[in-house]
Motif scaffolding. Structure first.
Motif, PDB file in Angstrom:
ATOM      1  N   ASP A  33     -25.163   9.779  -4.154  1.00 37.05           N
ATOM      2  CA  ASP A  33     -26.031  10.773  -4.777  1.00 37.05           C
ATOM      3  C   ASP A  33     -26.891  11.432  -3.694  1.00 37.05           C
ATOM      4  OD1 ASP A  33     -27.979  12.176  -6.084  1.00 37.05           O
ATOM      5  OD2 ASP A  33     -28.348  10.641  -7.616  1.00 37.05           O
ATOM      6  N   HIS A  34     -26.800  12.753  -3.585  1.00 35.60           N
ATOM      7  CA  HIS A  34     -27.548  13.457  -2.525  1.00 35.60           C
ATOM      8  C   HIS A  34     -29.040  13.183  -2.620  1.00 35.60           C
ATOM      9  CE1 HIS A  34     -29.229  16.721  -5.127  1.00 35.60           C
ATOM     10  NE2 HIS A  34     -28.231  16.347  -5.891  1.00 35.60           N
ATOM     11  N   LYS A  35     -29.537  12.926  -3.839  1.00 34.81           N
ATOM     12  CA  LYS A  35     -30.974  12.706  -3.986  1.00 34.81           C
ATOM     13  C   LYS A  35     -31.368  11.356  -3.389  1.00 34.81           C
ATOM     14  CE  LYS A  35     -30.582  13.373  -8.483  1.00 34.81           C
ATOM     15  NZ  LYS A  35     -29.155  13.787  -8.475  1.00 34.81           N
ATOM     16  N   ARG A  36     -30.525  10.341  -3.652  1.00 36.13           N
ATOM     17  CA  ARG A  36     -30.826   9.021  -3.090  1.00 36.13           C
ATOM     18  C   ARG A  36     -30.673   9.035  -1.563  1.00 36.13           C
ATOM     19  NH1 ARG A  36     -29.543   3.731  -6.501  1.00 36.13           N
ATOM     20  NH2 ARG A  36     -30.871   4.237  -8.275  1.00 36.13           N
ATOM     21  N   ILE A  37     -29.677   9.778  -1.065  1.00 39.70           N
ATOM     22  CA  ILE A  37     -29.523   9.858   0.396  1.00 39.70           C
ATOM     23  C   ILE A  37     -30.746  10.545   0.995  1.00 39.70           C
ATOM     24  CG2 ILE A  37     -28.128  10.897   2.247  1.00 39.70           C
ATOM     25  CD1 ILE A  37     -25.677  10.412   0.403  1.00 39.70           C
ATOM     26  N   GLY A  38     -31.256  11.546   0.274  1.00 37.17           N
ATOM     27  CA  GLY A  38     -32.503  12.183   0.715  1.00 37.17           C
ATOM     28  C   GLY A  38     -33.635  11.168   0.811  1.00 37.17           C
ATOM     29  N   ILE A  39     -33.710  10.281  -0.175  1.00 35.27           N
ATOM     30  CA  ILE A  39     -34.767   9.252  -0.163  1.00 35.27           C
ATOM     31  C   ILE A  39     -34.558   8.279   1.002  1.00 35.27           C
ATOM     32  CG2 ILE A  39     -35.824   7.359  -1.460  1.00 35.27           C
ATOM     33  CD1 ILE A  39     -36.457  10.017  -2.682  1.00 35.27           C
ATOM     34  N   LEU A  40     -33.288   7.899   1.235  1.00 35.94           N
ATOM     35  CA  LEU A  40     -33.006   7.010   2.371  1.00 35.94           C
ATOM     36  C   LEU A  40     -33.516   7.644   3.668  1.00 35.94           C
ATOM     37  CD1 LEU A  40     -29.348   5.806   1.594  1.00 35.94           C
ATOM     38  CD2 LEU A  40     -31.463   4.493   1.374  1.00 35.94           C
ATOM     39  N   TYR A  41     -33.221   8.937   3.809  1.00 33.64           N
ATOM     40  CA  TYR A  41     -33.702   9.644   5.000  1.00 33.64           C
ATOM     41  C   TYR A  41     -35.229   9.695   5.023  1.00 33.64           C
ATOM     42  CZ  TYR A  41     -29.532  11.635   7.288  1.00 33.64           C
ATOM     43  OH  TYR A  41     -28.395  11.828   8.013  1.00 33.64           O
ATOM     44  N   LEU A  42     -35.824   9.912   3.851  1.00 34.30           N
ATOM     45  CA  LEU A  42     -37.291   9.997   3.780  1.00 34.30           C
ATOM     46  C   LEU A  42     -37.917   8.712   4.316  1.00 34.30           C
ATOM     47  CD1 LEU A  42     -39.968  11.320   2.800  1.00 34.30           C
ATOM     48  CD2 LEU A  42     -39.551  10.263   0.578  1.00 34.30           C
ATOM     49  N   VAL A  43     -37.377   7.584   3.860  1.00 32.68           N
ATOM     50  CA  VAL A  43     -37.940   6.296   4.280  1.00 32.68           C
ATOM     51  C   VAL A  43     -37.776   6.117   5.785  1.00 32.68           C
ATOM     52  CG1 VAL A  43     -37.695   3.797   4.075  1.00 32.68           C
ATOM     53  CG2 VAL A  43     -37.587   5.249   2.026  1.00 32.68           C
ATOM     54  N   MET A  44     -36.569   6.362   6.293  1.00 35.09           N
ATOM     55  CA  MET A  44     -36.321   6.068   7.703  1.00 35.09           C
ATOM     56  C   MET A  44     -37.000   7.064   8.645  1.00 35.09           C
ATOM     57  SD  MET A  44     -35.085   3.263   7.544  1.00 35.09           S
ATOM     58  CE  MET A  44     -35.138   3.050   9.318  1.00 35.09           C
ATOM     59  N   THR A  45     -37.022   8.342   8.275  1.00 35.85           N
ATOM     60  CA  THR A  45     -37.722   9.285   9.163  1.00 35.85           C
ATOM     61  C   THR A  45     -39.214   8.960   9.180  1.00 35.85           C
ATOM     62  OG1 THR A  45     -37.815  10.858   7.339  1.00 35.85           O
ATOM     63  CG2 THR A  45     -36.112  11.222   8.975  1.00 35.85           C
ATOM     64  N   LEU A  92     -38.335  14.908  13.672  1.00 38.09           N
ATOM     65  CA  LEU A  92     -38.424  16.364  13.482  1.00 38.09           C
ATOM     66  C   LEU A  92     -37.081  16.984  13.114  1.00 38.09           C
ATOM     67  CD1 LEU A  92     -40.760  17.255  16.482  1.00 38.09           C
ATOM     68  CD2 LEU A  92     -41.314  17.542  14.085  1.00 38.09           C
ATOM     69  N   ILE A  93     -36.012  16.576  13.822  1.00 36.54           N
ATOM     70  CA  ILE A  93     -34.719  17.203  13.548  1.00 36.54           C
ATOM     71  C   ILE A  93     -34.234  16.876  12.130  1.00 36.54           C
ATOM     72  CG2 ILE A  93     -32.262  17.190  14.202  1.00 36.54           C
ATOM     73  CD1 ILE A  93     -33.143  17.299  17.107  1.00 36.54           C
ATOM     74  N   PRO A  94     -34.238  15.597  11.715  1.00 35.97           N
ATOM     75  CA  PRO A  94     -33.728  15.345  10.362  1.00 35.97           C
ATOM     76  C   PRO A  94     -34.721  15.611   9.235  1.00 35.97           C
ATOM     77  CG  PRO A  94     -34.146  13.257  11.480  1.00 35.97           C
ATOM     78  CD  PRO A  94     -34.438  14.344  12.472  1.00 35.97           C
ATOM     79  N   ALA A  95     -36.051  15.659   9.520  1.00 42.02           N
ATOM     80  CA  ALA A  95     -37.007  15.608   8.398  1.00 42.02           C
ATOM     81  C   ALA A  95     -36.733  16.635   7.303  1.00 42.02           C
ATOM     82  CB  ALA A  95     -38.435  15.728   8.914  1.00 42.02           C
ATOM     83  N   VAL A  96     -36.854  17.929   7.607  1.00 43.00           N
ATOM     84  CA  VAL A  96     -36.712  18.883   6.510  1.00 43.00           C
ATOM     85  C   VAL A  96     -35.265  18.982   6.021  1.00 43.00           C
ATOM     86  CG1 VAL A  96     -36.998  21.258   5.763  1.00 43.00           C
ATOM     87  CG2 VAL A  96     -38.803  20.147   7.034  1.00 43.00           C
ATOM     88  N   PRO A  97     -34.262  19.173   6.911  1.00 44.40           N
ATOM     89  CA  PRO A  97     -32.903  19.290   6.375  1.00 44.40           C
ATOM     90  C   PRO A  97     -32.436  18.031   5.644  1.00 44.40           C
ATOM     91  CG  PRO A  97     -32.954  19.977   8.667  1.00 44.40           C
ATOM     92  CD  PRO A  97     -34.281  19.353   8.371  1.00 44.40           C
TER      93      PRO A  97
END
Lengths: 564, 311
Positions: A33-45, A92-97
């Motif tokens: 799910d793109h939304k959950r992957i977004g959350i995974l990125y949110l946590v790690m970034t 910075l590179i992954p945060a917004v995208p």
């Protein structure tokens, strides 16, 4: 239709959404799910942001006095290197995208997911693998080359852990490429019926421009790092002058990626700001197509200016002039954006809520970041300012003042959508103000330091620079306090049980027509788009009508009904 | 320099005012645009603040004329500033003919400087006032950068090649010398001072001290000791090309390509002799890579240069 009052009901918590659709570690680590992957990125970034922030704190503490007292030279060099590596490559590179883009891009175009959900998950694992290697390099012994990894220092004179960190950055690059491929395909192929190119939210345009840079630029840094490895392992002379190589070639290749990478960091932020300003001024963004195309112009011009990092290397005088000229051209699309954002407020209905605080802060700080960029594009001035604190201040104004403020604007704007919770508006404003003033106090004195000639990456410095450095450290303290407040109320908001309605800001755009948090598949029925994302003048006409012809109510209500 | 809270660096070279006036010009332009944008942001935010939750402002169609206007004005201003900056750079790029030469070698973490007259110094550079000075920069290891803020100039010191920079000091005094390119652990210790002296005083300083050997003399001695002259003879009969009169002139390589025999060419031909062989000669010269320090190399090249001066 869907206003905040419409669907804020107690039954919300029982509704199936992407967060409660399944439970357990596995459901997250193997999610498509793109939304959950977004959350995974949110946590790690966020983890990397905190790591990078700790390094920054130690740097500012050391610079409080002209002597070396907190850390020794070797440690200091590792601190600024790892601050840069963690912040740039892993925040910075992954945060917004990868965080906001992953979460919002499919919803904003009316799709159920990105084009390649498995590749999307793979990109997160590339990010994690790269991040892990870089972290191991940090823990084992540290890297002291500066985030720029200039040869021959990085390839022949530095520690064993440099190749490890380089491998981490190399692997992490693939996460960018995969995200870029995914977004481009998604925007081309998965727009809902009626979602024409010029109905797209500007956030999507910005992600699209960013994806182009990611795909074209990132392979070059990968090739460069491979060449460094080839030279080290097989002794082929590429960058090492003792083997007949050219160390300046590395800088060309490095900046061919890393200058566009600056735009990978900032262009998605432009998209966030456009969406936020439109919502809080209740206006279509002024000069929509100019704002959209200026992102593309910046993305393309960004590939042609790398040599402005190299005016002092002894590159040909005419090359320097061409690079200077092209760098000045970027001022034009950038100015166009700022003027259009400002003009959007004209005769609008401007509401100063927290995301708008950040958006205003962004414009002010990014403006200074952009204007000081002109100083550095002017060759004669750059010869003096190159490698001084002026440059440090300039890119922090663009990266932190610009990109981080934009990211925080977006995070506050979409937080109710992402989490289904509302945060404390009062504390949010407090932290926005602290961050704004703390930031300025930190970095404005550094412009002065730079013009005075204080070189960057110095851990001891002449005494006359102390007062300005103390001001900078004082500002950093306020900045840190601002971030601490921010983390506190955002995390607390998750436990306060203050439910956000589907559209707390009465914003336009497809993401605001579905419940908060969105259901597992975003839309139960594919929306049919009949208006652009900024139809703020029409209260009762929604940009999308549901696909089912007999169903008059918008999608969220339909979902509600089946629930109830 | 005793001032504890400086806001502006000292002006001590002919470049200083050229850079500073551009700096203040841009500062003025930036202030104008920043104030204008912030003014309108604040004005609009206040004047058009939301008075009722149900406000629906009328949409405004964009104006192409306005977009073009505010694209063209920054474009013109940008191009104007670009021209001024590039023009100043153009004037600052080439050293005047009457510049005196001084040679700088950067190594982790010190600056080693030799004057053609034989005087050497470490982390200090003595120069005469009101006299153009040309520095030839070489590195023993990694990239450094020779930076004198009071002169508003710097140049990277890159291993494997010579870079040059020049300046003309306008004020007697002592100024900071920094390494600006990060070069390893003691990077921030790679600092020193530039001492600008009255011309006469400088001549006295130059002739003081012990070393009686000029750079050319030292180079000639090395040339002999290394056995260069067994092949590079005074006549055209040697196994290697004759070196007198070669500096600064075009030489034709075995590949047919023509290159100018400048410092970089000479340096490369000593360290990697097979790469650019002069036409008509065999690639038989052994490499001196790793056997000569950058300082010795500079002496030998000074000597080879001197062979052309006498013409």
């Amino acid at each position: 239709m869907t206003t905040d009052t419409a669907i804020t009901t107690p039954t919300d918590s029982r509704r199936v959404h992407y967060l409660n659709a399944s439970y357990g570690i596995k459901s997250w680590l193997l999610t498509l799910d793109h939304k959950r992957i977004g959350i995974l990125y949110l946590v790690m970034t966020t983890v990397f942001f905190i790591i990078g922030g700790v390094f920054a704190t130690l740097i500012r503490l050391e610079l409080l006095t002209p002597q070396a007292d907190v850390v020794e030279a070797a440690t200091y060099n590792k601190l600024f290197t790892m601050h840069g590596v963690a912040m740039i490559f892993f925040f910075l590179i992954p945060a917004v995208p990868a965080v906001l883009g992953n979460f919002l891009l499919p919803i904003q175009i009316g799709a159920r997911d990105v084009a390649f959900p498995k590749i999307n998950l793979l990109s997160w694992y590339c990010f994690m693998a790269g991040g892990t290697l870089a972290t191991v390099a940090i823990i084992m012994g540290g890297v002291d080359t500066g985030w720029t990894f200039y040869t021959p220092y990085s390839s022949t004179y530095s520690s064993f852990y440099v190749p490890l960190a380089l491998t981490g950055v190399f692997i992490n690059g693939f996460s960018s490429i995969l995200t870029g491929v995914n977004f481009l395909t998604t925007v081309h192929k998965m727009r809902a019926p009626g979602m024409t190119w010029f109905r797209l939210p500007l956030f999507v345009w910005a992600q699209y421009a960013t994806s182009i840079i990611m795909i074209l630029g990132t392979p070059v840094i990968a090739i460069t790092l491979l060449l460094v490895a080839l030279e080290n392992v097989f002794g082929i002379g590429i960058f090492n002058p003792d083997l007949g190589g050219d160390p300046i070639l590395f800088q060309h290749m490095f900046w061919f990626y890393s200058h566009p990478a600056v735009y990978i960091m900032i262009v998605p932020g432009f998209g966030v700001i456009s969406d936020v300003i439109a919502c809080f001024a209740r206006k279509r963004i002024y000069g929509y197509s100019f704002v959209a195309f200026s992102s593309l112009a910046i993305a393309l011009l960004g590939f042609l200016v790398w040599g402005h990092h190299m005016f002092t290397t002894g590159q040909s005088m005419y090359a320097s002039m061409v690079f200077s000229f092209l760098s000045f051209l970027i001022a034009v699309p950038t100015a166009v954006k700022i003027f259009n954002w400002t003009a959007t407020l004209y005769k609008g209905s401007v509401s100063m809520e927290c995301p708008m605080y950040y958006a205003m802060g962004f414009i002010g700080l990014f403006l200074i970041g952009g204007l000081t960029g002109l100083f550095l594009s002017t060759i004669a001035i750059d010869i003096h300012l190159h490698d001084t604190y002026f440059v440090v201040a300039h890119f922090h104004f663009v990266m932190v003042g610009g990109m981080v403020m934009a990211y925080l604007a977006g995070l506050h704007f979409w937080w109710p959508k992402i989490t289904g919770c509302t945060y404390s508006e009062g504390w949010a404003k407090v932290s926005a103000v602290l961050i704004f003033f703390g930031f300025n106090l930190t970095f404005l004195p550094q412009f002065v330091l730079g013009y005075l000639g204080m070189p960057r990456r110095y851990h001891v410095y002449p005494e006359e620079f102390q007062v300005l450095n103390v001001m900078s450290t004082a500002g950093a303290t306020i900045l840190a306090a601002g971030y601490a407040v921010l983390f506190t109320y955002l995390i607390l908001s998750l436990f306060m049980n203050r439910r956000a309605g589907p559209n707390p800001w009465r914003a336009k755009g497809l993401e605001w027509e579905i419940p908060s948090p969105p259901g597992p598949h975003n839309f139960d029925v594919t929306p049919i788009v009949t208006a652009e994302a900024y139809a703020y003048d029409e209260e009762d006409v929604t940009p999308a009508t549901p696909g089912a012809p007999d169903e008059g109510s918008p999608i969220p209500r339909e979902a509600e009904r089946t629930e109830a | 320099m005793s001032d504890n809270f400086p806001l502006f660096p000292e002006q001590a070279s002919t470049f200083a005012w050229q850079v500073d006036y551009l700096y203040f010009l841009l500062l003025g332009l930036s202030a104008f645009f920043a104030v204008a944008v912030v003014f309108f942001l604040v004005l609009f935010s206040f004047k058009y603040r939301r008075r009722s939750e149900d406000e629906r402002p009328r949409p405004i169609e964009g104006s192409v004329a306005l977009e073009v206007t505010w694209s063209i004005i920054p474009l013109i201003l940008s191009l104007a500033v670009f021209s001024l900056g590039a023009g100043a750079f153009f004037r600052m790029y080439r050293a005047p003919e009457n510049a005196i030469d001084i040679y700088v070698v950067g190594k982790q973490w010190m600056w080693k400087i030799q004057h053609p007259e034989g005087k050497r110094e470490i982390n200090e550079l003595h120069v005469p006032v009101n006299q153009p000075v040309r520095l030839t920069l070489a590195s023993e290891d990694v990239i450094h950068s020779f930076f004198i803020p009071a002169f508003r100039t710097k140049k990277d010191v890159v291993p494997g090649r010579y870079n040059t920079m020049w300046f003309e000091a306008t004020k007697v005094g002592e100024y900071h010398l920094f390494c600006a390119e990060y070069c390893g652990t003691q990077h921030s210790g790679m600092v020193g001072r530039v001492v600008v002296m009255e011309q006469e005083e400088f001549q006295n300083w130059l002739s003081g001290g012990v070393s009686g050997e000029t750079m050319v003399e030292a180079g000639a001695r090395q040339f002999q000791q290394l056995g260069c002259e067994t092949c590079h003879k005074e006549s055209d009969q040697g196994r290697g090309p004759k070196l007198s009169g070669i500096y600064g002139h075009l030489v034709k390589l075995t590949t047919g390509q023509e290159v100018v025999a400048d410092e970089d060419y000479l340096r490369n031909s000593i360290l990697d002799p097979g790469s650019q062989v002069v036409g008509g000669y065999k690639p038989i010269m052994p490499t001196f890579q790793g056997q000569l320090s950058e300082e010795t190399l500079l002496q030998i090249i000074s000597y080879i240069r001197s062979l052309s001066d006498s013409e």
